[in-house]
Motif scaffolding. Structure first.
Motif, mmCIF file in Angstrom:
data_model
loop_
_atom_site.group_PDB
_atom_site.id
_atom_site.type_symbol
_atom_site.label_atom_id
_atom_site.label_comp_id
_atom_site.label_asym_id
_atom_site.label_seq_id
_atom_site.Cartn_x
_atom_site.Cartn_y
_atom_site.Cartn_z
ATOM 1 N N ARG A 115 2.018 43.438 9.414
ATOM 2 C CA ARG A 115 1.533 45.188 8.932
ATOM 3 C C ARG A 115 1.405 45.943 9.533
ATOM 4 O O ARG A 115 1.121 47.304 9.311
ATOM 5 N N LEU A 116 1.970 45.948 11.193
ATOM 6 C CA LEU A 116 1.211 46.626 12.081
ATOM 7 C C LEU A 116 3.129 47.469 11.971
ATOM 8 O O LEU A 116 3.057 48.653 12.915
ATOM 9 N N GLY A 117 4.199 46.895 11.638
ATOM 10 C CA GLY A 117 5.081 47.203 11.814
ATOM 11 C C GLY A 117 6.249 47.434 12.711
ATOM 12 O O GLY A 117 6.400 47.985 13.631
ATOM 13 N N THR A 118 5.675 46.003 13.776
ATOM 14 C CA THR A 118 6.244 45.572 14.636
ATOM 15 C C THR A 118 6.799 43.941 14.869
ATOM 16 O O THR A 118 6.933 43.532 13.803
ATOM 17 N N SER A 119 7.322 44.523 16.194
ATOM 18 C CA SER A 119 8.111 42.077 16.142
ATOM 19 C C SER A 119 6.647 41.456 16.433
ATOM 20 O O SER A 119 5.713 42.498 17.204
ATOM 21 N N LYS A 120 6.743 40.025 16.707
ATOM 22 C CA LYS A 120 5.488 39.235 17.162
ATOM 23 C C LYS A 120 5.880 39.514 18.587
ATOM 24 O O LYS A 120 4.286 39.047 19.003
ATOM 25 N N THR A 121 6.543 39.768 19.638
ATOM 26 C CA THR A 121 6.520 39.730 20.695
ATOM 27 C C THR A 121 5.281 40.567 21.348
ATOM 28 O O THR A 121 4.642 39.874 21.675
ATOM 29 N N PRO A 122 5.389 42.359 21.034
ATOM 30 C CA PRO A 122 4.178 42.641 21.579
ATOM 31 C C PRO A 122 2.723 42.495 20.700
ATOM 32 O O PRO A 122 1.932 42.536 21.671
ATOM 33 N N ILE A 123 3.121 41.824 19.803
ATOM 34 C CA ILE A 123 1.742 41.131 19.050
ATOM 35 C C ILE A 123 1.425 39.727 19.775
ATOM 36 O O ILE A 123 -0.045 39.989 20.472
ATOM 37 N N ARG A 124 1.878 39.092 20.523
ATOM 38 C CA ARG A 124 1.613 37.871 20.574
ATOM 39 C C ARG A 124 0.808 38.280 22.296
ATOM 40 O O ARG A 124 0.119 38.091 22.822
ATOM 41 N N HIS A 125 2.051 39.613 22.737
ATOM 42 C CA HIS A 125 1.355 40.203 24.451
ATOM 43 C C HIS A 125 -0.307 41.158 24.381
ATOM 44 O O HIS A 125 -0.440 39.848 24.831
ATOM 45 N N ALA A 126 -0.235 41.102 22.905
ATOM 46 C CA ALA A 126 -1.941 41.917 22.602
ATOM 47 C C ALA A 126 -2.863 41.259 22.384
ATOM 48 O O ALA A 126 -4.184 41.358 23.196
ATOM 49 N N LEU A 127 -2.494 39.705 21.818
ATOM 50 C CA LEU A 127 -3.711 38.461 21.794
ATOM 51 C C LEU A 127 -3.416 38.084 22.714
ATOM 52 O O LEU A 127 -4.935 37.641 23.498
ATOM 53 N N ASP A 128 -2.890 37.592 23.954
ATOM 54 C CA ASP A 128 -3.231 37.170 24.893
ATOM 55 C C ASP A 128 -3.825 38.230 25.987
ATOM 56 O O ASP A 128 -5.046 37.886 26.392
ATOM 57 N N ARG A 129 -3.588 39.567 25.717
ATOM 58 C CA ARG A 129 -5.191 40.589 26.376
ATOM 59 C C ARG A 129 -6.152 40.445 25.712
ATOM 60 O O ARG A 129 -7.242 40.401 26.270
ATOM 61 N N LEU A 130 -6.584 40.256 24.446
ATOM 62 C CA LEU A 130 -7.474 40.554 23.801
ATOM 63 C C LEU A 130 -8.256 38.743 24.463
ATOM 64 O O LEU A 130 -8.965 38.425 24.607
#
Length: 228
Positions: free
Chosen positions: A44-59
């Motif tokens: 949905r955000l047009g990126t790979s899973k790695t940035p998403i996982r980093h973002a979820l860790d911060r959240l």
């Protein structure tokens, strides 16, 4: 789930993903209890899973996401005890700055803080919960910056999302007359450069006005997850 905006820019994908997901959680676009799948978010955000996982860790670190290893990741429910603790710490941090800042405050500092107070007042008069929350964090951070205490600013930034999310869900519990009174009294105390009055205004807000809002939200069940 329909996250707003197009694909993420490649130059800070983790930060962009964090900002977009945080905003979706705070506004309620992503509801408490909603499952978060990294591959779906990446698509949905047009990126790979790695940035998403980093973002979820911060959240998760900020209390907005719950992560169960090998099970699931979901939007965290709003825990009112955690909100109360966040409000208490936010108030303590801000009030602590006053003692150091007010005796040494300069004309340009007063002008800067007054401008922030005016933004807070405008948001309060418009009953704009999001705008008020952002302005409140801004003026608290302003005190920390004037003090030169980056540690306080970091803690305020860390607490901000959880308090903002609660405020969005509990907007109907806000006593706007009390909020208007707080902003006016704070503005006057800062202009007078009166540390005692400034501290007293903040103590009243964090010990009475905000706790009463949390209590009303709890009584009205305003923060219950729609997915429970």
């Amino acid at each position: 789930m329909a996250l707003s905006g197009g694909p993420l820019e490649r130059r800070s994908m983790s930060d962009e993903a964090y900002a977009r997901l945080q905003d979706a959680i705070i506004t309620g676009e992503l509801r408490p209890g909603e499952r978060l799948r990294d591959y779906e978010l990446a698509e949905r955000l047009g990126t790979s899973k790695t940035p998403i996982r980093h973002a979820l860790d911060r959240l998760a670190d900020h209390g907005l996401v719950e992560m169960q290893r090998n099970r699931y990741t979901r939007v965290a429910p709003i825990d009112l005890d955690q909100v109360r603790n966040a409000v208490d710490l936010f108030g303590d941090i801000w009030i602590g700055s006053v003692r150091h800042v007010m005796p040494l405050i300069q004309d340009d500092d007063v002008a800067y803080l007054t401008e922030l107070a005016d933004a807070m007042s405008s948001s309060a008069k418009a009953r704009d919960v999001a705008g008020f929350s952002i302005a409140l964090r801004g003026i608290a951070t302003g005190f920390a910056r004037i003090e030169g205490n980056d540690a306080r600013a970091v803690i305020i930034e860390r607490l901000g999302p959880q308090i903002r999310r609660f405020s969005q869900h509990a907007r109907d519990a806000v006593d706007w007359e009390a909020v208007d009174g707080f902003v006016g009294a704070l503005r006057a105390a800062m202009i007078e450069r009166d540390a005692v009055k400034t501290r007293a205004v903040l103590v009243s807000f964090f010990d009475e006005v905000l706790p009463s809002t949390i209590d009303r939200a709890e009584e009205q069940d305003l923060t219950r997850s729609e997915l429970d």
